[in-house]
Design a protein around this motif. Structure first.
Motif, PDB file in Angstrom:
ATOM      1  N   THR A   1      41.136 -13.097  48.174  1.00  0.00           N
ATOM      2  CA  THR A   1      42.211 -13.731  48.946  1.00  0.00           C
ATOM      3  C   THR A   1      43.002 -14.643  47.988  1.00  0.00           C
ATOM      4  O   THR A   1      44.315 -15.111  48.302  1.00  0.00           O
ATOM      5  N   GLY A   2      42.582 -15.180  46.697  1.00  0.00           N
ATOM      6  CA  GLY A   2      43.016 -16.044  46.036  1.00  0.00           C
ATOM      7  C   GLY A   2      44.422 -15.171  45.201  1.00  0.00           C
ATOM      8  O   GLY A   2      45.241 -15.861  44.937  1.00  0.00           O
ATOM      9  N   TYR A  11      47.714 -16.050  46.908  1.00  0.00           N
ATOM     10  CA  TYR A  11      48.209 -17.498  46.619  1.00  0.00           C
ATOM     11  C   TYR A  11      48.673 -17.549  45.410  1.00  0.00           C
ATOM     12  O   TYR A  11      49.452 -17.829  45.097  1.00  0.00           O
ATOM     13  N   ARG A  12      48.099 -16.734  44.339  1.00  0.00           N
ATOM     14  CA  ARG A  12      48.521 -16.603  43.188  1.00  0.00           C
ATOM     15  C   ARG A  12      49.891 -15.888  43.194  1.00  0.00           C
ATOM     16  O   ARG A  12      50.808 -16.100  42.628  1.00  0.00           O
ATOM     17  N   ARG A  50      46.833 -14.276  36.403  1.00  0.00           N
ATOM     18  CA  ARG A  50      45.651 -14.779  35.937  1.00  0.00           C
ATOM     19  C   ARG A  50      46.023 -16.127  35.058  1.00  0.00           C
ATOM     20  O   ARG A  50      44.936 -16.794  34.723  1.00  0.00           O
ATOM     21  N   ALA A  70      49.634 -21.843  42.366  1.00  0.00           N
ATOM     22  CA  ALA A  70      48.831 -21.142  43.530  1.00  0.00           C
ATOM     23  C   ALA A  70      48.055 -22.476  44.203  1.00  0.00           C
ATOM     24  O   ALA A  70      48.182 -22.393  45.631  1.00  0.00           O
ATOM     25  N   SER A  71      47.752 -23.227  43.354  1.00  0.00           N
ATOM     26  CA  SER A  71      46.751 -24.294  44.270  1.00  0.00           C
ATOM     27  C   SER A  71      47.790 -25.212  44.953  1.00  0.00           C
ATOM     28  O   SER A  71      47.568 -26.059  45.889  1.00  0.00           O
ATOM     29  N   ALA A  88      48.887 -23.228  48.012  1.00  0.00           N
ATOM     30  CA  ALA A  88      48.146 -23.185  48.782  1.00  0.00           C
ATOM     31  C   ALA A  88      47.872 -24.326  49.810  1.00  0.00           C
ATOM     32  O   ALA A  88      47.244 -24.149  50.969  1.00  0.00           O
ATOM     33  N   GLN A 139      45.350 -11.163  56.204  1.00  0.00           N
ATOM     34  CA  GLN A 139      43.853 -11.203  55.931  1.00  0.00           C
ATOM     35  C   GLN A 139      43.072 -10.926  57.094  1.00  0.00           C
ATOM     36  O   GLN A 139      42.353 -10.216  56.994  1.00  0.00           O
ATOM     37  N   GLY A 153      37.431 -16.468  49.327  1.00  0.00           N
ATOM     38  CA  GLY A 153      38.645 -17.328  49.125  1.00  0.00           C
ATOM     39  C   GLY A 153      37.902 -18.793  49.112  1.00  0.00           C
ATOM     40  O   GLY A 153      36.892 -19.201  48.598  1.00  0.00           O
ATOM     41  N   ARG A 154      38.873 -19.558  50.035  1.00  0.00           N
ATOM     42  CA  ARG A 154      38.450 -21.021  50.332  1.00  0.00           C
ATOM     43  C   ARG A 154      38.070 -21.201  51.745  1.00  0.00           C
ATOM     44  O   ARG A 154      37.535 -22.176  52.244  1.00  0.00           O
ATOM     45  N   ILE A 184      37.655 -18.614  54.202  1.00  0.00           N
ATOM     46  CA  ILE A 184      37.426 -17.439  55.070  1.00  0.00           C
ATOM     47  C   ILE A 184      36.397 -17.779  56.074  1.00  0.00           C
ATOM     48  O   ILE A 184      36.818 -17.312  57.262  1.00  0.00           O
ATOM     49  N   ARG A 201      41.860 -28.863  40.364  1.00  0.00           N
ATOM     50  CA  ARG A 201      42.382 -27.854  41.282  1.00  0.00           C
ATOM     51  C   ARG A 201      41.193 -28.223  42.296  1.00  0.00           C
ATOM     52  O   ARG A 201      41.341 -27.769  43.494  1.00  0.00           O
ATOM     53  N   ASP A 234      42.168 -28.349  46.084  1.00  0.00           N
ATOM     54  CA  ASP A 234      41.627 -27.414  47.262  1.00  0.00           C
ATOM     55  C   ASP A 234      40.854 -28.125  48.478  1.00  0.00           C
ATOM     56  O   ASP A 234      40.867 -27.659  49.418  1.00  0.00           O
ATOM     57  N   ARG A 283      42.942 -31.316  50.505  1.00  0.00           N
ATOM     58  CA  ARG A 283      44.321 -30.994  51.257  1.00  0.00           C
ATOM     59  C   ARG A 283      44.104 -30.881  52.761  1.00  0.00           C
ATOM     60  O   ARG A 283      42.819 -30.707  53.109  1.00  0.00           O
TER      61      ARG A 283
HETATM   62  O1   DC Z   1      40.262 -18.291  43.735  1.00  0.00           O
HETATM   63  P1   DC Z   1      41.655 -18.315  42.918  1.00  0.00           P
HETATM   64  O2   DC Z   1      41.482 -19.186  41.879  1.00  0.00           O
HETATM   65  O3   DC Z   1      42.240 -17.240  42.530  1.00  0.00           O
HETATM   66  O4   DC Z   1      42.652 -19.152  44.019  1.00  0.00           O
HETATM   67  C1   DC Z   1      43.894 -19.367  43.664  1.00  0.00           C
HETATM   68  C2   DC Z   1      44.289 -20.607  44.515  1.00  0.00           C
HETATM   69  O5   DC Z   1      44.510 -20.340  45.839  1.00  0.00           O
HETATM   70  C3   DC Z   1      43.218 -21.712  44.537  1.00  0.00           C
HETATM   71  O6   DC Z   1      43.935 -23.304  44.103  1.00  0.00           O
HETATM   72  C4   DC Z   1      42.661 -21.987  45.625  1.00  0.00           C
HETATM   73  C5   DC Z   1      43.815 -21.335  46.659  1.00  0.00           C
HETATM   74  N1   DC Z   1      43.081 -20.274  47.804  1.00  0.00           N
HETATM   75  C6   DC Z   1      43.132 -20.903  48.847  1.00  0.00           C
HETATM   76  O7   DC Z   1      43.530 -21.927  49.202  1.00  0.00           O
HETATM   77  N2   DC Z   1      42.502 -20.142  49.909  1.00  0.00           N
HETATM   78  C7   DC Z   1      41.999 -18.947  49.789  1.00  0.00           C
HETATM   79  N3   DC Z   1      41.467 -18.279  50.816  1.00  0.00           N
HETATM   80  C8   DC Z   1      41.828 -18.506  48.479  1.00  0.00           C
HETATM   81  C9   DC Z   1      42.464 -19.191  47.447  1.00  0.00           C
END
Ligand code: DC
Length: 223
Positions: A37-38, A41-42, A79, A87-88, A91, A104, A122-123, A125, A173, A177, A180
């Motif tokens: 799922t990252g 956001y990326r 990447r 992304a962060s 997110a 998702q 992910g973060r 899920i 980061r 994450d 927030r």
């Molecule tokens: O896992 P990653 O590094 O590819 O994730 C990129 C950014 O997205 C990271 O800062 C966290 C965020 N993210 C999130 O907030 N929730 C998720 N389910 C997946 C990633």
């Protein structure tokens, strides 16, 4: 028979904890579909940057997230460090997270044809996207170990990058994450915790597999 299509494996954890490797291996082993799922956001971060937008502008980022689809990312370099930072930032925006939620959940509930279940990493899920997942993992490792792993990958594309720099940006980061308000990174209450600092990828996989097998065995049987 168990209702195989309802099996969902939720994997959360900080960057470079080993969750992506584990997610891929479990998905392959059980023949489940996998969503990192990252990427979403990326993808939003990349699309905002590609249009010369500012990732801190919530209105723009939310609009991009609402129009998002994975095929818009073909050939995108998602990447690199700028995209990771963007992304962060996006997110942390509730509007962006809300816009990506349905996709998702849909993926988790209805994996593409031919798959028996889904693995999402992910973060949030286990905490937000799939609170009823069959199995939840929280994969972690010390910041130093994670920075070392990330540095081994990055030094190929960014020669000269130091491990300290990588550790520094990883900690920033992590703080964004976890700090927030919207869906912060934290283990779900019933998550299985695995610290991968001193484990090989094979060891992490075998531990996780034992746990998943046990959960599947204990699922209510269906006619
Ligand atoms: O896992 P990653 O590094 O590819 O994730 C990129 C950014 O997205 C990271 O800062 C966290 C965020 N993210 C999130 O907030 N929730 C998720 N389910 C997946 C990633």
């Amino acid at each position: 028979m168990t209702n195989q299509s309802s099996i969902i494996i939720a994997i959360d954890g900080p960057a470079a904890s080993g969750k992506g490797t584990l997610a891929k291996r479990l998905a392959n082993f059980y023949d489940f579909s996998h969503l990192d799922t990252g990427i979403l956001y990326r993808g939003v971060g990349w699309l905002v940057l590609a249009a010369d937008g500012d990732p801190r502008d919530e209105e723009t980022a939310t609009r991009v997230a609402r129009d998002f689809s994975l095929d818009r990312l073909e050939q995108a370099d998602i990447r690199n460090a700028d995209v990771a930072r963007a992304a962060s930032i996006v997110a942390a925006m509730p509007g962006v997270r809300a816009a990506l939620l349905d996709f998702q959940r849909q993926f988790a509930k209805s994996p593409p044809a031919g798959y028996f279940g889904a693995v999402l990493d992910g973060r949030d899920i286990g905490t937000v996207v799939c609170p009823d997942a069959t199995v939840k993992f929280y994969i972690t490792a010390s910041p130093e170990v994670r920075a070392h792993r990330r540095w081994l990958e990055l030094r190929l594309s960014s020669p000269g990058i130091s491990e300290e720099e990588v550790l520094d940006s990883l900690k920033r980061r992590d703080a964004r994450d976890s700090g927030r308000d919207a869906a912060p990174l934290r283990p779900a209450k019933n998550a299985e915790l695995i610290d991968t600092s001193a484990l090989t990828a094979d060891e992490v996989f075998s531990r996780a597999r034992r746990i998943v097998d046990q959960k599947i065995k204990n699922l209510p049987q269906q006619d």
